[in-house]
Design a protein around this motif. Structure first.
Motif, PDB file in Angstrom:
ATOM      1  N   UNK A 236     -11.748 -33.773  10.111  1.00 29.76           N
ATOM      2  CA  UNK A 236     -12.064 -32.997  11.181  1.00 29.76           C
ATOM      3  C   UNK A 236     -12.880 -34.031  12.263  1.00 29.76           C
ATOM      4  N   UNK A 237     -12.517 -33.909  13.520  1.00 31.50           N
ATOM      5  CA  UNK A 237     -13.262 -34.618  14.521  1.00 31.50           C
ATOM      6  C   UNK A 237     -14.115 -33.570  15.268  1.00 31.50           C
ATOM      7  N   UNK A 238     -15.483 -34.052  15.654  1.00 31.21           N
ATOM      8  CA  UNK A 238     -16.138 -33.214  16.294  1.00 31.21           C
ATOM      9  C   UNK A 238     -16.787 -34.279  17.552  1.00 31.21           C
ATOM     10  N   UNK A 239     -16.507 -33.661  18.623  1.00 34.50           N
ATOM     11  CA  UNK A 239     -17.188 -34.553  19.799  1.00 34.50           C
ATOM     12  C   UNK A 239     -18.062 -33.640  20.691  1.00 34.50           C
ATOM     13  N   UNK A 240     -19.031 -34.384  21.468  1.00 31.15           N
ATOM     14  CA  UNK A 240     -19.605 -33.703  22.526  1.00 31.15           C
ATOM     15  C   UNK A 240     -18.905 -33.898  23.786  1.00 31.15           C
ATOM     16  N   UNK A 241     -18.744 -33.158  24.312  1.00 29.82           N
ATOM     17  CA  UNK A 241     -17.840 -33.135  25.445  1.00 29.82           C
ATOM     18  C   UNK A 241     -18.493 -33.938  26.652  1.00 29.82           C
ATOM     19  N   UNK A 242     -19.762 -34.205  26.708  1.00 30.23           N
ATOM     20  CA  UNK A 242     -20.405 -34.830  27.712  1.00 30.23           C
ATOM     21  C   UNK A 242     -20.637 -36.495  27.301  1.00 30.23           C
ATOM     22  N   UNK A 243     -20.066 -36.646  26.147  1.00 29.39           N
ATOM     23  CA  UNK A 243     -20.231 -38.102  25.706  1.00 29.39           C
ATOM     24  C   UNK A 243     -20.117 -39.190  26.751  1.00 29.39           C
ATOM     25  N   UNK A 244     -21.213 -40.063  26.951  1.00 30.25           N
ATOM     26  CA  UNK A 244     -20.876 -41.130  27.930  1.00 30.25           C
ATOM     27  C   UNK A 244     -20.455 -42.368  27.316  1.00 30.25           C
ATOM     28  N   UNK A 245     -20.478 -42.571  25.949  1.00 33.31           N
ATOM     29  CA  UNK A 245     -20.363 -43.798  24.971  1.00 33.31           C
ATOM     30  C   UNK A 245     -18.961 -43.961  24.643  1.00 33.31           C
ATOM     31  N   UNK A 246     -18.179 -42.642  24.261  1.00 34.90           N
ATOM     32  CA  UNK A 246     -16.946 -42.629  24.098  1.00 34.90           C
ATOM     33  C   UNK A 246     -16.399 -41.663  24.568  1.00 34.90           C
ATOM     34  N   UNK A 247     -14.940 -41.850  25.236  1.00 29.22           N
ATOM     35  CA  UNK A 247     -14.232 -40.884  25.924  1.00 29.22           C
ATOM     36  C   UNK A 247     -13.598 -39.916  24.812  1.00 29.22           C
ATOM     37  N   UNK A 284     -24.018 -25.980  10.500  1.00 29.95           N
ATOM     38  CA  UNK A 284     -22.989 -24.841  10.131  1.00 29.95           C
ATOM     39  C   UNK A 284     -21.552 -25.209   9.973  1.00 29.95           C
ATOM     40  N   UNK A 285     -21.164 -25.980  10.956  1.00 30.07           N
ATOM     41  CA  UNK A 285     -19.715 -26.462  10.947  1.00 30.07           C
ATOM     42  C   UNK A 285     -19.639 -27.511   9.807  1.00 30.07           C
ATOM     43  N   UNK A 286     -20.712 -28.352   9.357  1.00 24.16           N
ATOM     44  CA  UNK A 286     -20.468 -29.211   8.476  1.00 24.16           C
ATOM     45  C   UNK A 286     -20.567 -28.389   7.063  1.00 24.16           C
ATOM     46  N   UNK A 287     -21.391 -27.490   6.840  1.00 25.48           N
ATOM     47  CA  UNK A 287     -21.167 -26.754   5.586  1.00 25.48           C
ATOM     48  C   UNK A 287     -20.047 -25.921   5.575  1.00 25.48           C
ATOM     49  N   UNK A 288     -19.324 -25.416   6.456  1.00 27.48           N
ATOM     50  CA  UNK A 288     -18.179 -25.014   6.396  1.00 27.48           C
ATOM     51  C   UNK A 288     -16.915 -25.660   6.044  1.00 27.48           C
TER      52      UNK A 288
END
Length: 294
Positions: A236-247, A284-288
């Motif tokens: 599973x990949x989780x990203x913040x949409x407003x990440x300024x350090x990784x696209x 919650x997402x991690x637990x699931x």
């Protein structure tokens, strides 16, 4: 008599519940090249193991919102300070940080030293690259799954936005400039900036990190195709949409190109650190995800 029996039953239940949960533990394991690694544990001693791998300039303290959340206490939570960070060893040789096998061996040492059976690996930022190093060196036979959080998939210009002044200041020999660079880097980690106390603790984390590690770690080659590309366990990949350090989009596109089976979640209100910016949702997402591996 009934009151006495009731008290004894309550005490027995209390002791039973306490036995299910580990007291916070702190110990050291040694990697293949002799680097000591500081390891921490909390949660249920017999729960599904989750190993947290922090990012550049961090330590186990990055995961405090996971450590403190009752939602995750049914799992066995394990973290460690990466080489060059926190309370772990800080070798001076450049190869200690540029050779991918060293990072892979660190994860293997934590798995072996903790006795964790089929853990879920959770790697944030640089920790995502460490996930891939481990998969390339050891495969996925000893783990249950992998979670990449705003991960460094590869160190390429399309995936890593340019902040030349910040990265230059971070490795400056001038202490004031160096610390200003660390501060600016941490600010870039967040869309939702943390409270003052948390930010100060993160800045202290950064000040503990090896300067040599920061200078040479950009030279590291990520073992993506050999690692993520060959993973058969759930990823599973989780990203913040407003990440300024990784696209996020470029990184996910590259990850899918080597492993089309990955799952993805995007957090609209997070930057580079969704586990701190949207911790309830993340937990919650991690637990699931962890429960789906059992």
């Amino acid at each position: 008599m009934l009151l006495s029996r009731g008290r004894n039953l309550a005490l027995t239940l209390l002791l039973f519940c306490a036995s299910l949960y580990a007291q916070d533990k702190h110990y050291t394991v040694v990697s293949s090249d002799g680097v000591p690694l500081a390891v921490q544990e909390t949660g249920a001693a017999d729960g599904q193991p989750i190993i947290f791998i922090h990012g550049l300039l961090g330590s186990h303290l990055n995961w405090e919102k996971q450590w403190q959340d009752p939602v995750l206490q049914r799992f066995r939570l394990i973290s460690f300070d990466l080489r060059g960070h926190g309370l772990s060893g800080k070798p001076e040789q450049a190869t200690a940080y540029t050779e991918s096998r060293r990072w892979a061996d660190d994860v293997a040492a934590v798995i072996k030293g903790s006795g964790a059976k089929k853990p879920l690996l959770v790697g944030w930022s640089l920790g995502g690259a460490v996930n891939s190093h481990y998969l390339a060196a050891y495969g996925d036979q000893q783990i249950a799954g992998v979670l990449y959080v705003d991960a460094v998939v590869e160190l390429t210009p399309t995936q890593i936005p340019a902040h030349p002044q910040v990265y230059q200041d971070m490795v400056s020999a001038d202490l004031k400039t160096h610390l200003a660079g660390e501060r600016d880097f941490l600010r870039l980690c967040f869309h939702q900036q943390p409270d003052t106390a948390t930010f100060e603790r993160l800045l202290a984390n950064a000040a503990l990190a090896s300067w040599q590690m920061q200078r040479v770690v950009p030279q590291m080659k990520v073992s993506l195709a050999q690692g993520l590309g060959k993973a058969k366990v759930p990823v599973l990949f989780i990203y913040g949409e407003k990440d300024q350090l990784v696209n996020p989009q470029a990184s996910l596109a590259r990850a899918r190109s080597v492993n089309p089976h990955i799952r993805t979640l995007l957090y609209a209100e997070s930057g580079h650190a969704p586990f701190l910016e949207e911790p309830q949702r993340f937990n919650r997402d991690l637990a699931a995800f962890a429960e789906s591996l059992q």
